[in-house]
Each structure stands twice: as C-alpha cells, then as structure tokens.
Write a protein that holds these residues in place. Structure first.
Motif, mmCIF file in Angstrom:
data_model
loop_
_atom_site.group_PDB
_atom_site.id
_atom_site.type_symbol
_atom_site.label_atom_id
_atom_site.label_comp_id
_atom_site.label_asym_id
_atom_site.label_seq_id
_atom_site.Cartn_x
_atom_site.Cartn_y
_atom_site.Cartn_z
ATOM 1 N N ASN A 102 4.039 6.228 -17.708
ATOM 2 C CA ASN A 102 3.355 6.058 -16.435
ATOM 3 C C ASN A 102 4.147 5.035 -15.635
ATOM 4 O OD1 ASN A 102 0.923 7.719 -16.879
ATOM 5 N ND2 ASN A 102 0.552 6.264 -18.521
ATOM 6 N N ILE A 103 4.744 5.508 -14.550
ATOM 7 C CA ILE A 103 5.630 4.667 -13.747
ATOM 8 C C ILE A 103 5.042 4.552 -12.345
ATOM 9 C CG2 ILE A 103 7.977 4.395 -12.864
ATOM 10 C CD1 ILE A 103 8.830 6.411 -15.092
ATOM 11 N N LYS A 104 5.040 3.339 -11.820
ATOM 12 C CA LYS A 104 4.536 3.107 -10.465
ATOM 13 C C LYS A 104 5.576 2.296 -9.711
ATOM 14 C CE LYS A 104 0.555 1.102 -8.061
ATOM 15 N NZ LYS A 104 -0.729 0.409 -8.260
ATOM 16 N N TYR A 105 5.911 2.755 -8.494
ATOM 17 C CA TYR A 105 6.894 2.036 -7.695
ATOM 18 C C TYR A 105 6.615 2.221 -6.212
ATOM 19 C CZ TYR A 105 9.220 6.634 -7.834
ATOM 20 O OH TYR A 105 9.512 7.974 -7.760
ATOM 21 N N GLU A 106 7.220 1.348 -5.444
ATOM 22 C CA GLU A 106 7.045 1.329 -3.994
ATOM 23 C C GLU A 106 8.357 1.715 -3.334
ATOM 24 O OE1 GLU A 106 4.873 -2.126 -2.036
ATOM 25 O OE2 GLU A 106 6.972 -2.531 -1.529
ATOM 26 N N VAL A 107 8.260 2.477 -2.233
ATOM 27 C CA VAL A 107 9.448 2.908 -1.505
ATOM 28 C C VAL A 107 9.266 2.595 -0.024
ATOM 29 C CG1 VAL A 107 10.984 4.834 -0.965
ATOM 30 C CG2 VAL A 107 9.726 4.826 -3.130
ATOM 31 N N LYS A 108 10.262 1.928 0.537
ATOM 32 C CA LYS A 108 10.283 1.697 1.981
ATOM 33 C C LYS A 108 11.456 2.485 2.550
ATOM 34 C CE LYS A 108 8.361 -2.931 1.711
ATOM 35 N NZ LYS A 108 8.609 -4.369 1.880
ATOM 36 N N GLY A 109 11.208 3.180 3.676
ATOM 37 C CA GLY A 109 12.276 3.909 4.342
ATOM 38 C C GLY A 109 12.287 5.401 4.080
ATOM 39 N N ALA A 110 11.256 5.940 3.418
ATOM 40 C CA ALA A 110 11.245 7.371 3.091
ATOM 41 C C ALA A 110 10.607 8.218 4.190
ATOM 42 C CB ALA A 110 10.517 7.613 1.772
ATOM 43 N N ILE A 111 10.224 7.586 5.288
ATOM 44 C CA ILE A 111 9.615 8.337 6.388
ATOM 45 C C ILE A 111 10.557 8.334 7.583
ATOM 46 C CG2 ILE A 111 7.668 8.481 7.977
ATOM 47 C CD1 ILE A 111 5.926 7.261 5.797
ATOM 48 N N ASN A 112 10.787 9.515 8.115
ATOM 49 C CA ASN A 112 11.566 9.673 9.340
ATOM 50 C C ASN A 112 10.582 9.747 10.505
ATOM 51 O OD1 ASN A 112 14.163 9.880 8.144
ATOM 52 N ND2 ASN A 112 13.716 11.989 7.576
ATOM 53 N N TYR A 113 10.870 9.023 11.565
ATOM 54 C CA TYR A 113 10.005 9.017 12.744
ATOM 55 C C TYR A 113 10.712 9.728 13.890
ATOM 56 C CZ TYR A 113 7.496 5.540 10.035
ATOM 57 O OH TYR A 113 6.809 4.891 9.045
ATOM 58 N N PHE A 114 10.039 10.727 14.457
ATOM 59 C CA PHE A 114 10.552 11.485 15.587
ATOM 60 C C PHE A 114 9.574 11.373 16.745
ATOM 61 C CE2 PHE A 114 12.198 13.537 11.732
ATOM 62 C CZ PHE A 114 13.564 13.491 11.992
ATOM 63 N N GLU A 115 9.984 11.840 17.902
ATOM 64 C CA GLU A 115 9.129 11.747 19.089
ATOM 65 C C GLU A 115 7.835 12.538 18.913
ATOM 66 O OE1 GLU A 115 9.505 12.969 23.718
ATOM 67 O OE2 GLU A 115 11.235 11.969 22.807
ATOM 68 N N ASP A 116 7.930 13.738 18.325
ATOM 69 C CA ASP A 116 6.771 14.619 18.217
ATOM 70 C C ASP A 116 6.071 14.599 16.855
ATOM 71 O OD1 ASP A 116 7.350 15.433 20.798
ATOM 72 O OD2 ASP A 116 8.488 17.174 20.147
#
Length: 162
Positions: A102-116
């Motif tokens: 059972n592994i738990k981790y945090e990720v920052k930067g995995a979301i791409n933000y676009f205008e729409d």
C-alpha cells in the motif's frame, strides 16, 4: 526425471485511487498485490514513476509504504533516467507467495491548465518489469466539478504505442 517450474513474480492486481485536490495537487493511493511464487529470492519491489510531464518536472513526495496490517516497509529513493525509483522492501526477510504493498504519495504538476478546460495527464501504473494481470484506476475530483461535463481518455499498451 524431476521437472522444476519457476514462475516469475507478477502483479496480480494494481489498484490506483487518485484524489484531485482543489489546489491542483493529486494524492495517489496504490494497492499492489504481487505474487512472488514459491522461491524466496526477492526482498520487495521497485516502484518506478516517470517524473517528467510534457517537458516539465513533477514533484513527487512519498507519504507511506505499508503492508496490509499497517507495518511500514523500508523505502529508499533514487532518480534515474527520468524516473523516481522507490525500492520498497522488508529488510528482515526475503518474500515469497503473495505480498501487498500500500503506497501513498503526493504529486504536484500533473494537471495541465488550458483556457477552456483542465487536464489530468497521468501514467497510472508507471513502468514495471513484472507482468500485470489486472489494473483498476479511480479518480476522485473536487466537489465543484460536474462529472457529467468530464471527458476522459485512457491509453494502454507499451510506451509509444498508438
């Protein structure tokens, strides 16, 4: 005549539960069931996660790695060839049969933000040398997201396949 059949270790099931937070951080909880067979020649697993996403580097932070009873595994971390390697093991004994990680981790930067729209772009199971029998992925979005408006696409296969 004596026949010996050695079964290579394989992943019986790989379950990934991804919680997307309002601040764009995702928290990933994985339950990995590995069958090591009858030969006790392994001490654990290597969890490899690519840390580049479309030319930007992700921030990965391991929170925990435990067995099914909550006992913590020993973990060492290194970076190699664009991946984070977590060596997750029980230093007291080699393993055989079925083992749960059972592994738990945090990720920052995995979301791409676009205008729409915004986009989660994530390699759910990373790279494994073991075969995987079954994969499950559940993504939990923030409450304000209308799930009826969500579009999704999943890709399977080896890296680079169409």
């Amino acid at each position: 005549m004596l026949w010996v059949i050695i079964v290579e270790p394989y992943i019986k099931s790989f379950e990934s539960f991804i919680d997307v937070h309002e601040d764009g951080v995702i928290v990933v909880k994985e339950r990995i069931v590995v069958d090591f067979g009858e030969e006790s020649m392994y001490y654990g697993i290597y969890r490899k996660i690519p840390y580049y996403l479309q030319s930007r580097r992700l921030e990965l932070k391991l929170i925990s790695a435990e067995d099914n009873s909550g006992e913590r595994y020993q973990v060492s971390e290194e970076e190699k060839d664009g991946e984070v390697y977590w060596v997750i093991m029980d230093p007291k004994a080699s393993v055989e049969g079925e083992r749960v990680y059972n592994i738990k981790y945090e990720v920052k930067g995995a979301i791409n933000y676009f205008e729409d729209y915004d986009e989660i772009y994530w390699n759910v199971n990373g790279k494994w040398e073991m075969k995987i029998q079954e994969i499950l992925c559940i993504v939990n979005l923030p409450d304000y997201v209308d799930v009826n408006e969500v579009k999704y696409t999943f890709y399977t296969g080896k890296e680079g396949s169409k």
